[in-house]
Design a protein around this motif. Structure first.
Motif, PDB file in Angstrom:
ATOM      1  N   GLY A 166     -37.788   0.121  30.824  1.00 16.11           N
ATOM      2  CA  GLY A 166     -38.547   0.818  29.792  1.00 16.11           C
ATOM      3  C   GLY A 166     -39.975   1.112  30.160  1.00 16.11           C
ATOM      4  O   GLY A 166     -40.749   1.585  29.329  1.00 16.11           O
ATOM      5  N   GLY A 167     -40.337   0.860  31.424  1.00  8.47           N
ATOM      6  CA  GLY A 167     -41.718   1.041  31.832  1.00  8.47           C
ATOM      7  C   GLY A 167     -42.121   2.475  32.110  1.00  8.47           C
ATOM      8  O   GLY A 167     -43.307   2.771  32.259  1.00  8.47           O
ATOM      9  N   SER A 168     -41.145   3.374  32.188  1.00  8.69           N
ATOM     10  CA  SER A 168     -41.455   4.785  32.456  1.00  8.69           C
ATOM     11  C   SER A 168     -40.306   5.650  31.975  1.00  8.69           C
ATOM     12  O   SER A 168     -39.208   5.160  31.677  1.00  8.69           O
ATOM     13  N   VAL A 169     -40.572   6.935  31.897  1.00 10.49           N
ATOM     14  CA  VAL A 169     -39.542   7.914  31.575  1.00 10.49           C
ATOM     15  C   VAL A 169     -39.691   9.076  32.546  1.00 10.49           C
ATOM     16  O   VAL A 169     -40.812   9.496  32.864  1.00 10.49           O
ATOM     17  N   ARG A 170     -38.558   9.567  33.041  1.00  8.04           N
ATOM     18  CA  ARG A 170     -38.579  10.697  33.969  1.00  8.04           C
ATOM     19  C   ARG A 170     -38.215  11.958  33.202  1.00  8.04           C
ATOM     20  O   ARG A 170     -37.142  12.051  32.596  1.00  8.04           O
ATOM     21  N   LEU A 171     -39.132  12.916  33.228  1.00  7.29           N
ATOM     22  CA  LEU A 171     -38.935  14.183  32.523  1.00  7.29           C
ATOM     23  C   LEU A 171     -38.557  15.276  33.516  1.00  7.29           C
ATOM     24  O   LEU A 171     -39.162  15.377  34.584  1.00  7.29           O
ATOM     25  N   THR A 172     -37.592  16.094  33.138  1.00  4.88           N
ATOM     26  CA  THR A 172     -37.181  17.228  33.968  1.00  4.88           C
ATOM     27  C   THR A 172     -37.114  18.464  33.098  1.00  4.88           C
ATOM     28  O   THR A 172     -36.493  18.454  32.025  1.00  4.88           O
ATOM     29  N   SER A 173     -37.749  19.529  33.542  1.00  4.09           N
ATOM     30  CA  SER A 173     -37.755  20.772  32.779  1.00  4.09           C
ATOM     31  C   SER A 173     -36.341  21.302  32.641  1.00  4.09           C
ATOM     32  O   SER A 173     -35.605  21.426  33.625  1.00  4.09           O
ATOM     33  N   SER A 194     -35.560  17.360  29.625  1.00  6.74           N
ATOM     34  CA  SER A 194     -34.575  16.293  29.537  1.00  6.74           C
ATOM     35  C   SER A 194     -35.255  15.017  30.024  1.00  6.74           C
ATOM     36  O   SER A 194     -36.349  15.076  30.596  1.00  6.74           O
ATOM     37  N   PHE A 195     -34.623  13.871  29.815  1.00  8.03           N
ATOM     38  CA  PHE A 195     -35.337  12.624  30.072  1.00  8.03           C
ATOM     39  C   PHE A 195     -34.380  11.525  30.510  1.00  8.03           C
ATOM     40  O   PHE A 195     -33.191  11.524  30.176  1.00  8.03           O
ATOM     41  N   GLU A 196     -34.920  10.611  31.284  1.00  8.92           N
ATOM     42  CA  GLU A 196     -34.221   9.399  31.676  1.00  8.92           C
ATOM     43  C   GLU A 196     -35.226   8.256  31.633  1.00  8.92           C
ATOM     44  O   GLU A 196     -36.286   8.330  32.264  1.00  8.92           O
ATOM     45  N   VAL A 223     -43.479   9.527  33.791  1.00  9.64           N
ATOM     46  CA  VAL A 223     -44.555   9.171  32.868  1.00  9.64           C
ATOM     47  C   VAL A 223     -44.493   7.669  32.601  1.00  9.64           C
ATOM     48  O   VAL A 223     -43.471   7.154  32.145  1.00  9.64           O
ATOM     49  N   ARG A 224     -45.587   6.977  32.876  1.00 11.13           N
ATOM     50  CA  ARG A 224     -45.636   5.539  32.615  1.00 11.13           C
ATOM     51  C   ARG A 224     -45.735   5.271  31.116  1.00 11.13           C
ATOM     52  O   ARG A 224     -46.436   5.981  30.398  1.00 11.13           O
ATOM     53  N   LEU A 225     -45.064   4.210  30.674  1.00 12.53           N
ATOM     54  CA  LEU A 225     -45.002   3.907  29.249  1.00 12.53           C
ATOM     55  C   LEU A 225     -45.553   2.529  28.882  1.00 12.53           C
ATOM     56  O   LEU A 225     -45.659   2.201  27.708  1.00 12.53           O
ATOM     57  N   THR A 226     -45.908   1.724  29.888  1.00 12.68           N
ATOM     58  CA  THR A 226     -46.358   0.364  29.607  1.00 12.68           C
ATOM     59  C   THR A 226     -47.548   0.356  28.650  1.00 12.68           C
ATOM     60  O   THR A 226     -47.575  -0.373  27.650  1.00 12.68           O
ATOM     61  N   GLY A 227     -48.553   1.154  28.971  1.00  9.59           N
ATOM     62  CA  GLY A 227     -49.746   1.193  28.122  1.00  9.59           C
ATOM     63  C   GLY A 227     -49.460   1.774  26.753  1.00  9.59           C
ATOM     64  O   GLY A 227     -50.015   1.319  25.743  1.00  9.59           O
ATOM     65  N   LEU A 228     -48.585   2.786  26.698  1.00 11.20           N
ATOM     66  CA  LEU A 228     -48.223   3.382  25.414  1.00 11.20           C
ATOM     67  C   LEU A 228     -47.557   2.338  24.524  1.00 11.20           C
ATOM     68  O   LEU A 228     -47.849   2.260  23.324  1.00 11.20           O
ATOM     69  N   ARG A 229     -46.667   1.546  25.093  1.00 13.88           N
ATOM     70  CA  ARG A 229     -45.981   0.534  24.284  1.00 13.88           C
ATOM     71  C   ARG A 229     -46.980  -0.502  23.763  1.00 13.88           C
ATOM     72  O   ARG A 229     -46.891  -0.952  22.611  1.00 13.88           O
ATOM     73  N   GLY A 232     -54.018   0.412  28.968  1.00 14.56           N
ATOM     74  CA  GLY A 232     -52.966  -0.564  28.737  1.00 14.56           C
ATOM     75  C   GLY A 232     -52.020  -0.721  29.906  1.00 14.56           C
ATOM     76  O   GLY A 232     -51.255  -1.696  29.966  1.00 14.56           O
ATOM     77  N   CYS A 233     -52.040   0.221  30.847  1.00 16.64           N
ATOM     78  CA  CYS A 233     -51.206   0.125  32.053  1.00 16.64           C
ATOM     79  C   CYS A 233     -51.785  -0.848  33.069  1.00 16.64           C
ATOM     80  O   CYS A 233     -51.073  -1.289  33.978  1.00 16.64           O
TER      81      CYS A 233
END
Length: 297
Positions: A41-48, A34-36, A62-68, A152-153
């Motif tokens: 928008g700089g990161s997403v929190r994943l939970t099993s 699951s995710f939040e 998980v950081r997303l800045t570099g991915l974006r 990119g981060c």
């Protein structure tokens, strides 16, 4: 979809970010999470969702800045691969203490590694710069190449990050200098303990006298440089000796290069068989041909 701040006013974020979030959500669910998303928008929190296996226990941020940033540079058809690789890597390294996206953690571990362009499966998935058309200097952290979405981060551009890595390489070691002969032709061998010997070409003058016309270089492997000064017509025989040696090692490159004024230029030299005999056919670049003509006088 569980988003931070979902009860706020409708999102005014760029449609590209929204589309990327949707793809991230799909991949996260396919991996069993699951995710939040953070509000910015700089990161997403994943939970099993199963509570067991890889990623169980504490949520994974998980950081997303570099991915974006990387997604903005790429065609949309590349996005599924980018997102899948990014989240899969985050899950696979969940136990690692090192966060490559954190520049302060990564900076002391930054190094360079020289590879043949032909040996890099996808140059768009690494951070590096060309030494010439045949060779590329890659940015590494630890033992692996850095991906663009990781770089990119950082609050510095990739070129600056490579400069930091080069500085680390210089501090790491001083290469071993040996005088050897190749079929009677004297050459200098520089040996490194790490696969960054070619990075030390920048400081070649601290290892041996470099004439105004530069030096011949071969790179039999990432740990070794063989050099001969361009200081007389004997350089023609040195090209032959170095080319044959490089071809026999079957290592990083089988070619001979000219290091001159901070640039590494290919001296195209082909070994041709005629009537059972091997001979070397050299097609030097124009500037080097001028040097040869002057030395022959």
């Amino acid at each position: 979809m569980n988003l931070f701040g979902r009860d706020r006013e409708p999102s005014r974020r760029p449609v590209e970010d929204v589309d990327l979030d949707s793809l991230l959500a799909l991949v996260a669910e396919s991996l069993g999470y699951s995710f939040e998303f953070a509000r910015d928008g700089g990161s997403v929190r994943l939970t099993s969702v199963t509570g067991s296996g890889t990623g169980a226990g504490e949520p994974l941020v998980v950081r997303l800045t570099g991915l974006r940033r990387e997604a903005a540079r790429r065609a949309r058809e590349d996005w599924p691969m980018l997102v899948s690789e990014h989240l899969a890597h985050a899950v696979a390294t969940v136990g690692d203490r090192l966060d490559v996206c954190d520049l302060e953690q990564a900076k002391p571990l930054m190094r360079t590694r020289v590879e043949s362009v032909d040996e890099v499966s996808d140059l768009t998935r690494v951070v590096g710069r060309h030494l010439n058309a045949d060779l590329v200097e890659l940015l590494t952290v630890g033992t692996r190449a850095v991906r663009p979405e990781e770089a990119g981060c950082w609050p510095v551009p990739p070129a600056r990050a490579l400069d930091l890595a080069v500085a680390n390489v210089r501090r790491d070691e001083r290469l071993l200098v040996e005088r050897i002969e190749l079929s009677g032709t004297p050459v200098t061998r520089l040996t490194a303990a790490t696969p960054a010997a070619a990075t030390h070409l920048r400081w070649l003058g601290s290892y041996l006298p470099v004439p105004a016309d530069g030096a011949l270089v071969v790179l039999p492997d990432p740990y070794t440089l063989l050099l001969h000064p361009v200081d007389g017509i004997g350089v023609v025989r040195a090209i032959e000796r170095l080319r044959v040696h490089a071809a026999q090692t079957d290592g990083l490159s089988s070619q001979v290069y000219w290091w001159h004024r901070g640039a590494l230029t290919l001296i195209k030299a082909d070994i041709v068989l005629q009537s059972g005999h091997a001979r070397l056919v050299v097609a030097p670049p124009p500037e080097f041909a001028e040097v040869l003509a002057r030395l022959a006088v």
